[in-house]
Design an enzyme around this catalytic site. Structure first.
Site, PDB file in Angstrom:
ATOM      1  N   TRP A  39       0.830  -1.213   0.000  1.00  0.00           N
ATOM      2  CA  TRP A  39       0.000   0.000   0.000  1.00  0.00           C
ATOM      3  C   TRP A  39       0.861   1.258   0.000  1.00  0.00           C
ATOM      4  O   TRP A  39       0.366   2.343  -0.268  1.00  0.00           O
ATOM      5  CB  TRP A  39      -0.950   0.004   1.196  1.00  0.00           C
ATOM      6  CG  TRP A  39      -0.320   0.267   2.558  1.00  0.00           C
ATOM      7  CD1 TRP A  39       0.850  -0.253   3.042  1.00  0.00           C
ATOM      8  CD2 TRP A  39      -0.821   1.114   3.595  1.00  0.00           C
ATOM      9  NE1 TRP A  39       1.093   0.210   4.315  1.00  0.00           N
ATOM     10  CE2 TRP A  39       0.092   1.058   4.691  1.00  0.00           C
ATOM     11  CE3 TRP A  39      -1.935   1.912   3.730  1.00  0.00           C
ATOM     12  CZ2 TRP A  39      -0.098   1.752   5.875  1.00  0.00           C
ATOM     13  CZ3 TRP A  39      -2.118   2.610   4.923  1.00  0.00           C
ATOM     14  CH2 TRP A  39      -1.209   2.527   5.973  1.00  0.00           C
ATOM     15  N   ASP A  40       2.148   1.096   0.257  1.00  0.00           N
ATOM     16  CA  ASP A  40       3.099   2.204   0.179  1.00  0.00           C
ATOM     17  C   ASP A  40       2.892   2.966  -1.133  1.00  0.00           C
ATOM     18  O   ASP A  40       3.013   4.184  -1.192  1.00  0.00           O
ATOM     19  CB  ASP A  40       4.542   1.679   0.198  1.00  0.00           C
ATOM     20  CG  ASP A  40       4.866   0.824   1.407  1.00  0.00           C
ATOM     21  OD1 ASP A  40       3.983   0.106   1.886  1.00  0.00           O
ATOM     22  OD2 ASP A  40       6.017   0.854   1.871  1.00  0.00           O
ATOM     23  N   GLU A  63       1.006  -2.521  12.662  1.00  0.00           N
ATOM     24  CA  GLU A  63       1.301  -3.960  12.636  1.00  0.00           C
ATOM     25  C   GLU A  63       1.804  -4.504  13.980  1.00  0.00           C
ATOM     26  O   GLU A  63       2.123  -5.683  14.076  1.00  0.00           O
ATOM     27  CB  GLU A  63       2.352  -4.240  11.550  1.00  0.00           C
ATOM     28  CG  GLU A  63       1.819  -3.960  10.154  1.00  0.00           C
ATOM     29  CD  GLU A  63       2.896  -3.968   9.090  1.00  0.00           C
ATOM     30  OE1 GLU A  63       4.093  -3.896   9.448  1.00  0.00           O
ATOM     31  OE2 GLU A  63       2.545  -4.041   7.900  1.00  0.00           O
ATOM     32  N   LYS A  96       2.834   0.995  15.920  1.00  0.00           N
ATOM     33  CA  LYS A  96       3.989   1.046  15.020  1.00  0.00           C
ATOM     34  C   LYS A  96       3.939   2.255  14.092  1.00  0.00           C
ATOM     35  O   LYS A  96       4.969   2.769  13.679  1.00  0.00           O
ATOM     36  CB  LYS A  96       4.007  -0.257  14.206  1.00  0.00           C
ATOM     37  CG  LYS A  96       5.209  -0.425  13.309  1.00  0.00           C
ATOM     38  CD  LYS A  96       5.176  -1.795  12.639  1.00  0.00           C
ATOM     39  CE  LYS A  96       6.294  -1.958  11.640  1.00  0.00           C
ATOM     40  NZ  LYS A  96       6.230  -3.249  10.959  1.00  0.00           N
ATOM     41  N   GLN A  97       2.743   2.665  13.725  1.00  0.00           N
ATOM     42  CA  GLN A  97       2.593   3.824  12.829  1.00  0.00           C
ATOM     43  C   GLN A  97       1.160   4.328  12.961  1.00  0.00           C
ATOM     44  O   GLN A  97       0.290   3.612  13.459  1.00  0.00           O
ATOM     45  CB  GLN A  97       2.898   3.438  11.391  1.00  0.00           C
ATOM     46  CG  GLN A  97       1.929   2.474  10.744  1.00  0.00           C
ATOM     47  CD  GLN A  97       2.522   1.846   9.484  1.00  0.00           C
ATOM     48  OE1 GLN A  97       3.315   0.912   9.562  1.00  0.00           O
ATOM     49  NE2 GLN A  97       2.139   2.351   8.336  1.00  0.00           N
TER      50      GLN A  97
HETATM   51  O1  IFM Z   1       3.727  -1.306   3.990  1.00  0.00           O
HETATM   52  C1  IFM Z   1       4.651  -1.196   5.030  1.00  0.00           C
HETATM   53  C2  IFM Z   1       3.921  -1.377   6.344  1.00  0.00           C
HETATM   54  O2  IFM Z   1       2.955  -0.369   6.538  1.00  0.00           O
HETATM   55  C3  IFM Z   1       4.900  -1.371   7.494  1.00  0.00           C
HETATM   56  N1  IFM Z   1       5.899  -2.401   7.294  1.00  0.00           N
HETATM   57  C4  IFM Z   1       6.655  -2.224   6.043  1.00  0.00           C
HETATM   58  C5  IFM Z   1       5.744  -2.210   4.841  1.00  0.00           C
HETATM   59  C6  IFM Z   1       6.569  -1.965   3.559  1.00  0.00           C
HETATM   60  O3  IFM Z   1       7.147  -0.701   3.582  1.00  0.00           O
END
Ligand code: IFM
Length: 465
Positions: free
Chosen positions: A74-75, A214, A326-327
């Site tokens: 999804w990046d 995650e 994590k984000q």
């Molecule tokens: O897509 C990301 C995810 O949101 C966090 N872990 C790494 C992935 C790839 O950059």
């Protein structure tokens, strides 16, 4: 190239780069480090994308390293694509058509799980096939394997792709893309969600999944995911109404091909009305997923000086038990729909989630989004600190993993932090307008966007010029 004189090649090269920077540059006055970092990010994005080939996309670490093996996440759609949609629409179009070529694989993937429509895998390969690993070596003992659940549980990517399609279409007005490619994807993902959500009493729910954060797996009713599902299904219904008027033949063709019967559409309406999307509490705070607030509290300040992610410090399993993320997850959704939330809602959720987000060693996708969110709550100088953290991911290897390749999503996120965050670009009525809230030492910010074929220049000072 061998047959061309060097000077001609050099001239073509300079001309091509000149055209790119004319359209896509962002100039920051008053901050050389931020300027260089942002141009570096845009350069990296440009060299990773193909102008000619619509069968390729951009992997998480672009073409510059072996991290994530070139897989597309999804990046691409949520973090990288907006830069291209606004400044290089022909490239954005190609990047989205890559997903259309992946529809056969996405349909098989949904069918293998017993579902209808198209499910895009969390990590896609060249033909859109699922390449998400099920096991990976443990970071501190590569002889032991850890189970990776993202492939089974991180479902939101199918709605993220639909979001990017509608966003690209609104920015460019590219109806022919919508007729030939986009609508089929948006309908197919809505069809997937219609079969994927689970009925519980008079509600639709989604259990045992992973949202953007995650650190928590197997969660129920993640706000980001359920909101995006609802949005994807609503967007599909509205798109169908538009398509019937704009191109009756294609609407008819897709209705038959995708079996968009009136029974199916009324089921979609039921799901939209009854899907469980966590609501703000009395303070305006939205729980990231059911029972997230029952987890143990963590004070990240107590871990100052650490050089590892909180998942490694607390343990991969144990981190699930804590309120550390994590984000951005709730705030990520807010950034995708900034106008949906009041200043009070933004502030309440910022105050809850920013301090518990592991921006330093969690995901590299986080800092740029956190920078943007800080601007939405009137804290551009705080946002600047996050922005520079993202800007240094590659140039000074602040996370210690630049060896795996350029952080593509962080690069795209930096553009969004500047344009949506510091410049405050948003869609008002029928046009894009800015509401600048620049970091206090920035003297001027200039950039261009292409709004439905017309270039618009923004030249902003601490207050708009
Ligand atoms: O897509 C990301 C995810 O949101 C966090 N872990 C790494 C992935 C790839 O950059």
């Amino acid at each position: 190239a061998l047959e061309c004189p060097f000077d001609d090649l050099l001239c073509d090269n300079l001309e091509a780069w000149g055209t790119f920077w004319d359209d896509s540059d962002v100039a920051i006055e008053g901050d050389d480090e931020a300027q260089i970092a942002l141009r570096h990010a845009l350069f990296q994005l440009r060299i990773a994308a193909s102008e000619e080939d619509d069968r390729v996309s951009i992997g998480a670490r672009t073409l510059s390293g072996l991290g994530y093996r070139g897989h597309v996440f999804w990046d691409m759609e949520i973090f990288i694509l907006p830069f291209f949609s606004f400044t290089q629409p022909a490239i954005a179009r190609n990047l989205l058509i890559y997903r259309w070529h992946g529809l056969p694989a996405a349909r098989c993937y949904a069918a293998e799980g017993g579902f209808e429509g198209a499910q895009f895998p969390w990590e896609s390969g060249a033909a859109g096939e699922d390449v998400t690993p099920h096991y990976l070596p443990l970071p501190d003992d590569c002889r032991k394997l850890q189970r990776i659940l993202t492939g089974d549980q991180q479902l939101h990517i199918s709605a993220d792709i639909a979001y990017a399609i509608i966003q690209y279409w609104r920015i460019t007005g590219d109806d022919s893309f919508m007729f030939d490619y986009g609508a089929e994807i948006v309908f197919s993902t809505a069809k997937f969600w219609g079969s994927r959500v689970e009925r519980e009493g008079d509600q639709y729910v989604l259990r045992g999944i992973i949202g953007p954060d995650e650190y928590h797996v197997n969660v129920d009713n993640n706000f980001y995911t359920n909101y995006m599902i609802k949005w994807n299904m609503q967007a599909a219904l509205e798109l169908l109404i538009w398509l019937k008027k704009a191109n009756t033949d294609i609407a008819q063709k897709l209705k038959i091909q995708l079996d968009l019967t009136s029974t199916r559409l009324s089921h979609w309406r039921q799901v939209i009305e009854h899907i469980k999307v966590p609501e703000p509490d009395e303070k305006g705070i939205i729980e990231q997923y059911e029972r997230f607030f029952n987890r143990k509290a963590v004070d990240l300040l107590e871990y100052n000086g650490r050089r590892r992610g909180m998942d490694q410090i607390l343990g991969l399993k144990e981190v699930n038990e804590y309120q550390v993320i994590k984000q951005p997850d709730v705030l990520m959704l807010f950034c995708l729909f900034p106008e949906e939330y009041s200043a009070h809602g933004w502030k309440a959720n910022w105050e809850k989630y920013a301090p518990i987000t592991d921006y330093a060693y969690g995901s590299s996708l986080g800092p740029a989004i956190q920078a943007w969110a800080a601007c939405e709550v009137g804290l551009p100088d705080v946002g600047y600190e996050y922005f520079m953290y993202g800007a240094r991911a590659d140039l000074t290897d602040i996370r210690g993993n630049a060896v795996d390749g350029i952080h593509g999503a962080s690069a795209g996120g930096l553009w969004q932090a500047v344009v949506f965050g510091f410049a405050g670009l948003y869609h008002k009525g029928d046009e894009y307008v800015a509401r600048p809230r620049l970091p206090s030492h920035w003297k001027r910010l200039t950039f261009k966007i292409c709004d439905r074929g017309t270039w618009q220049v923004f030249d902003l000072g601490p207050s708009a010029k």
